[in-house]
Motif scaffolding. Structure first.
Motif, PDB file in Angstrom:
ATOM      1  N   PHE A 130      66.771 -22.395   5.645  1.00 45.31           N
ATOM      2  CA  PHE A 130      65.633 -21.834   5.518  1.00 45.31           C
ATOM      3  C   PHE A 130      65.768 -20.210   5.756  1.00 45.31           C
ATOM      4  N   ALA A 131      64.735 -19.575   5.214  1.00 46.00           N
ATOM      5  CA  ALA A 131      64.685 -18.226   5.035  1.00 46.00           C
ATOM      6  C   ALA A 131      64.446 -17.481   6.720  1.00 46.00           C
ATOM      7  N   ASP A 132      65.262 -17.128   7.194  1.00 45.83           N
ATOM      8  CA  ASP A 132      65.354 -16.433   8.468  1.00 45.83           C
ATOM      9  C   ASP A 132      64.165 -15.637   8.793  1.00 45.83           C
ATOM     10  N   TRP A 133      63.791 -14.749   7.849  1.00 42.59           N
ATOM     11  CA  TRP A 133      62.986 -13.617   8.101  1.00 42.59           C
ATOM     12  C   TRP A 133      61.401 -14.067   8.118  1.00 42.59           C
ATOM     13  N   GLU A 134      61.296 -15.096   7.729  1.00 43.44           N
ATOM     14  CA  GLU A 134      59.563 -15.454   7.289  1.00 43.44           C
ATOM     15  C   GLU A 134      58.839 -15.937   8.501  1.00 43.44           C
ATOM     16  N   THR A 135      59.515 -16.573   9.432  1.00 40.86           N
ATOM     17  CA  THR A 135      58.645 -16.818  10.783  1.00 40.86           C
ATOM     18  C   THR A 135      59.225 -16.130  11.950  1.00 40.86           C
ATOM     19  N   ALA A 136      60.261 -15.399  11.644  1.00 43.93           N
ATOM     20  CA  ALA A 136      60.851 -14.915  12.915  1.00 43.93           C
ATOM     21  C   ALA A 136      59.916 -13.980  13.650  1.00 43.93           C
ATOM     22  N   LEU A 137      59.411 -12.856  13.168  1.00 43.13           N
ATOM     23  CA  LEU A 137      58.326 -12.063  13.618  1.00 43.13           C
ATOM     24  C   LEU A 137      57.464 -12.787  14.304  1.00 43.13           C
ATOM     25  N   LEU A 138      56.683 -13.710  13.670  1.00 47.82           N
ATOM     26  CA  LEU A 138      55.614 -14.514  14.211  1.00 47.82           C
ATOM     27  C   LEU A 138      55.979 -15.159  15.570  1.00 47.82           C
ATOM     28  N   ASN A 139      57.264 -15.990  15.381  1.00 44.29           N
ATOM     29  CA  ASN A 139      57.663 -16.752  16.691  1.00 44.29           C
ATOM     30  C   ASN A 139      58.010 -15.766  17.793  1.00 44.29           C
ATOM     31  N   ALA A 140      58.714 -14.771  17.565  1.00 44.49           N
ATOM     32  CA  ALA A 140      58.863 -13.732  18.537  1.00 44.49           C
ATOM     33  C   ALA A 140      57.808 -13.263  19.351  1.00 44.49           C
ATOM     34  N   GLY A 141      56.877 -12.638  18.215  1.00 43.86           N
ATOM     35  CA  GLY A 141      55.533 -12.211  18.764  1.00 43.86           C
ATOM     36  C   GLY A 141      54.921 -13.110  19.622  1.00 43.86           C
ATOM     37  N   ALA A 142      54.722 -14.192  19.192  1.00 43.49           N
ATOM     38  CA  ALA A 142      53.773 -15.488  19.606  1.00 43.49           C
ATOM     39  C   ALA A 142      54.477 -15.556  21.110  1.00 43.49           C
ATOM     40  N   THR A 198      71.144 -24.497   9.944  1.00 43.96           N
ATOM     41  CA  THR A 198      71.614 -22.922   9.528  1.00 43.96           C
ATOM     42  C   THR A 198      70.868 -22.386   8.322  1.00 43.96           C
ATOM     43  N   SER A 199      70.486 -21.236   8.819  1.00 46.42           N
ATOM     44  CA  SER A 199      69.698 -20.358   7.930  1.00 46.42           C
ATOM     45  C   SER A 199      70.422 -19.758   6.714  1.00 46.42           C
ATOM     46  N   ALA A 200      69.539 -19.265   5.845  1.00 46.87           N
ATOM     47  CA  ALA A 200      70.319 -18.577   4.617  1.00 46.87           C
ATOM     48  C   ALA A 200      70.836 -17.251   5.015  1.00 46.87           C
TER      49      ALA A 200
END
Length: 196
Positions: A12-24, A43-45
């Motif tokens: 999976f592409a690490d960066w795509e939902t990282a900010l969303l999940n961290a902010g949420a 394991t992510s990309a």
């Protein structure tokens, strides 16, 4: 408590939902959970290992306020997980559904994009899905929100975060500030690289 569930797959592409999940999780104090095919660690990309809370096959859409499909090259493969029944059930339950990058592909396969505005990495990334929403495709560098369905190209994790939180009724001045903060480097007039 508002709960977001993100589906992750191997590579999976690490960066795509990282900010969303961290902010949420940290700012909005929402419950963030993760599911993978078979409930197996992935394991992510970028080499990030994740142990999920549950298996994709165990998801009950009525337990979640938002169901998110993280991108990754697996969605282009013929043996990609089939999320059609899950996504259709989530849609029928009124769950907010979002996909970013190739995570939009299973949404198209499930027919969720046939009657609403949407975007993706490009219109060429969706025709093999069998969907019939081509006339509603929007070539946008930002996320598109249409009646609880959010789609975004892989280059738009900031606006994807904003659209998901907006769909959950959390669009406030605080969110606008947060989005501006994380998108500041992309504003007109900012230099492309810092010099030393």
């Amino acid at each position: 408590m508002t709960t977001l569930l993100t589906i992750l797959t191997p590579g999976f592409a690490d960066w795509e939902t990282a900010l969303l999940n961290a902010g949420a999780r940290e700012y909005y104090r929402l419950d963030t959970r993760f599911a993978t095919p078979g409930g197996e660690p992935v394991t992510s990309a970028g080499g990030l290992s994740v142990a999920p809370q549950l298996a994709v096959e165990e998801i009950d859409p009525s337990d979640y306020d938002a169901l998110l499909v993280n991108g990754g090259s697996i969605w282009q493969q013929p043996d990609a997980p089939d999320l059609t029944e899950l996504l259709q059930s989530a849609h029928a339950a009124g769950t907010v559904i979002g996909g970013i990058c190739d995570g939009v592909i299973p949404m198209a396969r499930a027919g969720l994009l046939d009657d609403r505005r949407h975007t993706a990495n490009g219109p060429e990334s969706l025709p093999d899905t069998g969907y019939s929403g081509g006339a509603l495709f929007v070539g946008s560098p930002r996320a598109v929100l249409d009646r609880g369905i959010i789609t975004a190209p892989g280059t738009a994790p900031v606006s994807f975060m904003g659209a998901v939180l907006e769909a959950l009724g959390l669009r406030t001045g605080d969110l606008d500030f947060y989005l501006g903060l994380y998108a500041a480097e992309h504003q007109a007039g900012s230099s492309s690289a810092a010099s030393s």
